[in-house]
Scaffold this motif. Structure first.
Motif, PDB file in Angstrom:
ATOM      1  N   ILE A  20       0.738  -0.979   0.029  1.00  0.00           N
ATOM      2  CA  ILE A  20       0.040   0.008   0.056  1.00  0.00           C
ATOM      3  C   ILE A  20       0.955   1.220  -0.097  1.00  0.00           C
ATOM      4  O   ILE A  20       0.550   2.396  -0.683  1.00  0.00           O
ATOM      5  CB  ILE A  20      -0.754  -0.164   1.240  1.00  0.00           C
ATOM      6  CG1 ILE A  20      -2.018  -1.090   1.120  1.00  0.00           C
ATOM      7  CG2 ILE A  20      -1.738   1.257   1.278  1.00  0.00           C
ATOM      8  CD1 ILE A  20      -2.648  -1.399   2.206  1.00  0.00           C
ATOM      9  N   GLN A  21       2.061   1.168   0.805  1.00  0.00           N
ATOM     10  CA  GLN A  21       2.926   2.297   0.795  1.00  0.00           C
ATOM     11  C   GLN A  21       3.510   2.681  -0.487  1.00  0.00           C
ATOM     12  O   GLN A  21       3.633   3.673  -0.907  1.00  0.00           O
ATOM     13  CB  GLN A  21       3.936   2.105   1.786  1.00  0.00           C
ATOM     14  CG  GLN A  21       3.539   2.422   3.130  1.00  0.00           C
ATOM     15  CD  GLN A  21       4.342   1.616   4.348  1.00  0.00           C
ATOM     16  OE1 GLN A  21       5.459   1.385   3.990  1.00  0.00           O
ATOM     17  NE2 GLN A  21       4.050   2.176   5.523  1.00  0.00           N
ATOM     18  N   ALA A  22       3.828   1.522  -1.128  1.00  0.00           N
ATOM     19  CA  ALA A  22       4.634   1.629  -2.753  1.00  0.00           C
ATOM     20  C   ALA A  22       3.515   2.341  -3.457  1.00  0.00           C
ATOM     21  O   ALA A  22       3.829   3.240  -4.303  1.00  0.00           O
ATOM     22  CB  ALA A  22       4.990   0.245  -3.274  1.00  0.00           C
ATOM     23  N   TRP A  23       2.075   2.122  -3.689  1.00  0.00           N
ATOM     24  CA  TRP A  23       1.210   2.747  -4.362  1.00  0.00           C
ATOM     25  C   TRP A  23       1.040   4.019  -3.816  1.00  0.00           C
ATOM     26  O   TRP A  23       0.503   5.109  -4.529  1.00  0.00           O
ATOM     27  CB  TRP A  23      -0.038   1.937  -4.486  1.00  0.00           C
ATOM     28  CG  TRP A  23       0.204   0.868  -5.535  1.00  0.00           C
ATOM     29  CD1 TRP A  23       0.902  -0.548  -5.424  1.00  0.00           C
ATOM     30  CD2 TRP A  23       0.358   0.759  -6.979  1.00  0.00           C
ATOM     31  NE1 TRP A  23       0.941  -1.457  -6.405  1.00  0.00           N
ATOM     32  CE2 TRP A  23       0.930  -0.259  -7.354  1.00  0.00           C
ATOM     33  CE3 TRP A  23       0.002   1.917  -7.939  1.00  0.00           C
ATOM     34  CZ2 TRP A  23       0.937  -0.565  -8.697  1.00  0.00           C
ATOM     35  CZ3 TRP A  23       0.081   1.559  -9.103  1.00  0.00           C
ATOM     36  CH2 TRP A  23       0.714   0.287  -9.625  1.00  0.00           C
ATOM     37  N   GLU A  24       1.075   4.226  -2.576  1.00  0.00           N
ATOM     38  CA  GLU A  24       0.895   5.790  -2.113  1.00  0.00           C
ATOM     39  C   GLU A  24       1.870   6.543  -2.792  1.00  0.00           C
ATOM     40  O   GLU A  24       1.589   7.688  -2.811  1.00  0.00           O
ATOM     41  CB  GLU A  24       0.758   5.843  -0.251  1.00  0.00           C
ATOM     42  CG  GLU A  24      -0.401   5.246   0.105  1.00  0.00           C
ATOM     43  CD  GLU A  24      -0.439   5.086   1.503  1.00  0.00           C
ATOM     44  OE1 GLU A  24       0.730   5.007   2.233  1.00  0.00           O
ATOM     45  OE2 GLU A  24      -1.455   5.022   2.206  1.00  0.00           O
ATOM     46  N   ALA A  25       3.118   6.048  -2.760  1.00  0.00           N
ATOM     47  CA  ALA A  25       4.228   6.765  -3.278  1.00  0.00           C
ATOM     48  C   ALA A  25       3.889   7.204  -4.763  1.00  0.00           C
ATOM     49  O   ALA A  25       4.080   8.443  -5.074  1.00  0.00           O
ATOM     50  CB  ALA A  25       5.666   6.202  -3.334  1.00  0.00           C
ATOM     51  N   VAL A  26       3.093   6.678  -5.486  1.00  0.00           N
ATOM     52  CA  VAL A  26       2.702   6.612  -6.777  1.00  0.00           C
ATOM     53  C   VAL A  26       1.850   7.992  -6.783  1.00  0.00           C
ATOM     54  O   VAL A  26       1.986   8.898  -7.642  1.00  0.00           O
ATOM     55  CB  VAL A  26       2.253   5.638  -7.451  1.00  0.00           C
ATOM     56  CG1 VAL A  26       1.431   5.804  -8.962  1.00  0.00           C
ATOM     57  CG2 VAL A  26       2.706   4.430  -7.840  1.00  0.00           C
ATOM     58  N   VAL A  27       0.811   7.933  -6.008  1.00  0.00           N
ATOM     59  CA  VAL A  27      -0.220   9.041  -5.995  1.00  0.00           C
ATOM     60  C   VAL A  27       0.528  10.318  -5.098  1.00  0.00           C
ATOM     61  O   VAL A  27       0.096  11.559  -5.490  1.00  0.00           O
ATOM     62  CB  VAL A  27      -1.409   8.953  -5.414  1.00  0.00           C
ATOM     63  CG1 VAL A  27      -2.388   7.804  -6.077  1.00  0.00           C
ATOM     64  CG2 VAL A  27      -1.494   8.413  -3.971  1.00  0.00           C
ATOM     65  N   ASN A  28       1.363  10.274  -4.203  1.00  0.00           N
ATOM     66  CA  ASN A  28       2.247  11.325  -3.543  1.00  0.00           C
ATOM     67  C   ASN A  28       3.028  11.897  -4.438  1.00  0.00           C
ATOM     68  O   ASN A  28       3.151  13.447  -4.435  1.00  0.00           O
ATOM     69  CB  ASN A  28       2.944  10.810  -2.458  1.00  0.00           C
ATOM     70  CG  ASN A  28       1.970  10.299  -1.407  1.00  0.00           C
ATOM     71  OD1 ASN A  28       0.806  10.734  -1.302  1.00  0.00           O
ATOM     72  ND2 ASN A  28       2.554   9.311  -0.125  1.00  0.00           N
ATOM     73  N   GLN A  29       3.148  11.608  -5.598  1.00  0.00           N
ATOM     74  CA  GLN A  29       4.174  12.235  -6.671  1.00  0.00           C
ATOM     75  C   GLN A  29       3.215  13.448  -7.290  1.00  0.00           C
ATOM     76  O   GLN A  29       3.853  14.581  -7.768  1.00  0.00           O
ATOM     77  CB  GLN A  29       4.780  11.363  -7.659  1.00  0.00           C
ATOM     78  CG  GLN A  29       3.926  10.903  -8.615  1.00  0.00           C
ATOM     79  CD  GLN A  29       4.529   9.959  -9.580  1.00  0.00           C
ATOM     80  OE1 GLN A  29       5.742  10.059  -9.989  1.00  0.00           O
ATOM     81  NE2 GLN A  29       3.847   9.217 -10.210  1.00  0.00           N
ATOM     82  N   TYR A  30       1.927  13.343  -7.021  1.00  0.00           N
ATOM     83  CA  TYR A  30       1.042  14.203  -7.668  1.00  0.00           C
ATOM     84  C   TYR A  30       0.632  15.384  -6.697  1.00  0.00           C
ATOM     85  O   TYR A  30       0.087  16.472  -6.991  1.00  0.00           O
ATOM     86  CB  TYR A  30      -0.143  13.728  -8.312  1.00  0.00           C
ATOM     87  CG  TYR A  30       0.155  12.710  -9.292  1.00  0.00           C
ATOM     88  CD1 TYR A  30       0.942  13.096 -10.647  1.00  0.00           C
ATOM     89  CD2 TYR A  30      -0.320  11.421  -9.228  1.00  0.00           C
ATOM     90  CE1 TYR A  30       1.277  12.096 -11.607  1.00  0.00           C
ATOM     91  CE2 TYR A  30       0.102  10.358 -10.183  1.00  0.00           C
ATOM     92  CZ  TYR A  30       0.916  10.701 -11.310  1.00  0.00           C
ATOM     93  OH  TYR A  30       1.193   9.870 -12.331  1.00  0.00           O
ATOM     94  N   GLY A  31       0.941  15.316  -5.469  1.00  0.00           N
ATOM     95  CA  GLY A  31       0.468  16.051  -4.341  1.00  0.00           C
ATOM     96  C   GLY A  31      -0.991  16.165  -4.255  1.00  0.00           C
ATOM     97  O   GLY A  31      -1.479  16.616  -4.909  1.00  0.00           O
ATOM     98  N   GLY A  32      -1.274  16.057  -2.781  1.00  0.00           N
ATOM     99  CA  GLY A  32      -2.696  16.197  -2.308  1.00  0.00           C
ATOM    100  C   GLY A  32      -3.586  15.007  -3.009  1.00  0.00           C
ATOM    101  O   GLY A  32      -4.623  15.368  -2.783  1.00  0.00           O
ATOM    102  N   TRP A  33      -3.169  14.194  -3.452  1.00  0.00           N
ATOM    103  CA  TRP A  33      -4.118  13.002  -4.136  1.00  0.00           C
ATOM    104  C   TRP A  33      -4.569  12.242  -2.855  1.00  0.00           C
ATOM    105  O   TRP A  33      -3.870  12.127  -1.964  1.00  0.00           O
ATOM    106  CB  TRP A  33      -3.463  12.196  -5.145  1.00  0.00           C
ATOM    107  CG  TRP A  33      -3.449  12.873  -6.545  1.00  0.00           C
ATOM    108  CD1 TRP A  33      -3.056  14.182  -6.784  1.00  0.00           C
ATOM    109  CD2 TRP A  33      -3.769  12.254  -7.912  1.00  0.00           C
ATOM    110  NE1 TRP A  33      -3.223  14.275  -8.069  1.00  0.00           N
ATOM    111  CE2 TRP A  33      -3.632  13.110  -8.704  1.00  0.00           C
ATOM    112  CE3 TRP A  33      -3.980  11.029  -8.055  1.00  0.00           C
ATOM    113  CZ2 TRP A  33      -3.908  12.798  -9.963  1.00  0.00           C
ATOM    114  CZ3 TRP A  33      -4.321  10.703  -9.242  1.00  0.00           C
ATOM    115  CH2 TRP A  33      -4.435  11.835 -10.459  1.00  0.00           C
TER     116      TRP A  33
END
Length: 180
Positions: free
Chosen positions: A115-128
């Motif tokens: 889950i953390q790995a996929w959170e890193a994907v969305v975190n690159q966009y900021g505020g997702w």
């Protein structure tokens, strides 16, 4: 070779051509600047497979997704008689949200590291925001890979509707069920 060939593509649907675990073993410098959708299969997505190996493959997929800045949908699936499994990442840019869906004939518990790995994907966009959805399918309904495609609700890029109908008709014919 498929991963290398896909670096300039916008869409890739490579079911049963290459396994996701091989596709995501990429060179660190590889990027997919134009890729918006990826559909691929993985033999790891079975209830008998080690969940740590599944999680590792999904984490590697997340690392690849970070290198796919236009990615909207990634589907990793498997299907055969009595088995259907789908891991789906879907980004909704207009509402700054992504959803990870697990849909299958068995329950997959995702490790916090996945889950953390996929959170890193969305975190690159900021505020997702990232949401997780689990949906269970009846394995008795899955009589072939065609049924798996249908019940997993895979994107239209996987198979043309007429081809899916033909697979299902052929499966019914093998079972001795008459079709009109």
């Amino acid at each position: 070779m498929v991963a290398l060939a896909s670096l300039k593509l916008e869409h890739l649907a490579a079911s049963f051509i290459v396994d996701a675990s091989h596709f995501f073993q990429m060179e660190p410098s590889w990027e997919w600047p134009n890729l918006t959708s990826l559909v691929i299969t993985s033999k790891l997505l079975t209830p008998n497979e080690n969940s740590v190996e599944i999680g590792s493959m999904l984490q590697t997929a997340a690392a690849a997704a970070i290198k796919m800045p236009q990615l909207e949908t990634m589907e990793i699936w498997n299907g055969q008689k009595g088995l259907a499994a789908l891991f789906k990442y879907h980004a909704f840019r207009d509402i700054k949200q992504a959803i990870i869906t697990w849909r299958g004939t068995w329950e997959l518990t995702m490790e916090p590291s996945t889950i953390q790995a996929w959170e890193a994907v969305v975190n690159q966009y900021g505020g997702w925001r990232l949401d997780l959805v689990q949906e269970r399918l009846d394995k008795a309904a899955i009589k072939s890979h065609g049924d798996a495609i249908y019940y997993l609700m895979l994107s239209n890029q996987v198979i043309r509707p007429i081809s899916l109908q033909q697979i299902q008709i052929e499966q019914k014919a093998r079972e001795g069920v008459k079709t009109v």
